[in-house]
Every structure is written in structure tokens, then in C-alpha cells.
Motif scaffolding. Structure first.
Motif, PDB file in Angstrom:
ATOM      1  N   GLU A   1      20.647  19.926 -25.186  1.00 12.53           N
ATOM      2  CA  GLU A   1      19.337  19.386 -25.569  1.00 12.53           C
ATOM      3  C   GLU A   1      19.253  19.072 -27.057  1.00 12.53           C
ATOM      4  OE1 GLU A   1      16.614  18.380 -23.820  1.00 12.53           O
ATOM      5  OE2 GLU A   1      17.966  18.600 -22.108  1.00 12.53           O
ATOM      6  N   ASP A   2      19.807  19.943 -27.911  1.00 15.26           N
ATOM      7  CA  ASP A   2      19.699  19.694 -29.349  1.00 15.26           C
ATOM      8  C   ASP A   2      20.482  18.450 -29.773  1.00 15.26           C
ATOM      9  OD1 ASP A   2      22.039  21.087 -28.771  1.00 15.26           O
ATOM     10  OD2 ASP A   2      22.184  21.939 -30.788  1.00 15.26           O
TER      11      ASP A   2
ATOM     12  N   GLU B   1      18.418  15.439 -28.509  1.00 13.30           N
ATOM     13  CA  GLU B   1      17.249  15.220 -29.364  1.00 13.30           C
ATOM     14  C   GLU B   1      17.645  14.617 -30.709  1.00 13.30           C
ATOM     15  OE1 GLU B   1      15.322  18.986 -29.564  1.00 13.30           O
ATOM     16  OE2 GLU B   1      14.541  18.852 -27.514  1.00 13.30           O
TER      17      GLU B   1
ATOM     18  N   HIS C   1      15.109  15.424 -34.137  1.00 16.31           N
ATOM     19  CA  HIS C   1      15.478  16.460 -35.103  1.00 16.31           C
ATOM     20  C   HIS C   1      15.483  15.874 -36.494  1.00 16.31           C
ATOM     21  CE1 HIS C   1      16.769  20.242 -33.210  1.00 16.31           C
ATOM     22  NE2 HIS C   1      17.048  19.513 -32.149  1.00 16.31           N
TER      23      HIS C   1
END
Length: 81
Positions: free
Chosen positions: A70-71, A74, A80
């Protein structure tokens, strides 16, 4: 190394190509100033055809190899900082 002016090279192109293919170094110049060096494009040894599958059974790729966390997803989407 043999040097030819452009006019000489134009008049003797066939012979110059034969010389280069025979391994002789040839330079073409203008007004006795070297400009280019001729080299053969034909490889001395033919390029061997590549065969795949040499490492079959020796490499493991995880089932989730293509899954993005997910990071990372994103970050690609600009969520982010």
C-alpha cells in the motif's frame, strides 16, 4: 594504415572495402586531414543464438512478486509526501 582522400575513396570504394574486410586499417580524409576510420561490420566469429531455460529449476519467484504494498502504491499515486 592506408589513408585515402574522399575523391580517391569514391573512385576506389570496392577495393577499399575489400582491404578493410581483409583486416587492413583504412582512414578517409579531406585535404590530407583524417576524418573517419573504416571498420568491418562483419564479426569474425558468428554470434551464437541465445537459448533460454538455462537456469530452469534454479530460480524461484514468489507468487506475490507483482503485488505492490500500500505505501508504494500510495507513493506512485502521489498520496505520500
Amino acid at each position: 594504415m592506408k589513408t585515402f582522400n574522399i575523391g580517391e575513396a569514391r573512385d576506389n570504394l570496392s577495393q577499399i572495402v575489400d582491404m578493410v574486410l581483409a583486416g587492413e586499417k583504412v582512414v578517409i580524409g579531406k585535404r590530407n586531414h583524417p576524418l573517419v576510420k573504416l571498420i568491418p561490420l562483419i564479426e569474425e566469429q558468428p554470434i551464437k543464438k541465445r537459448v533460454g531455460g538455462q537456469l530452469r529449476g534454479q530460480i524461484h519467484i514468489a507468487d506475490d512478486f507483482d503485488d505492490l504494498s500500500e505505501d508504494i502504491l500510495e507513493a506512485f499515486e502521489g498520496k505520500h509526501p
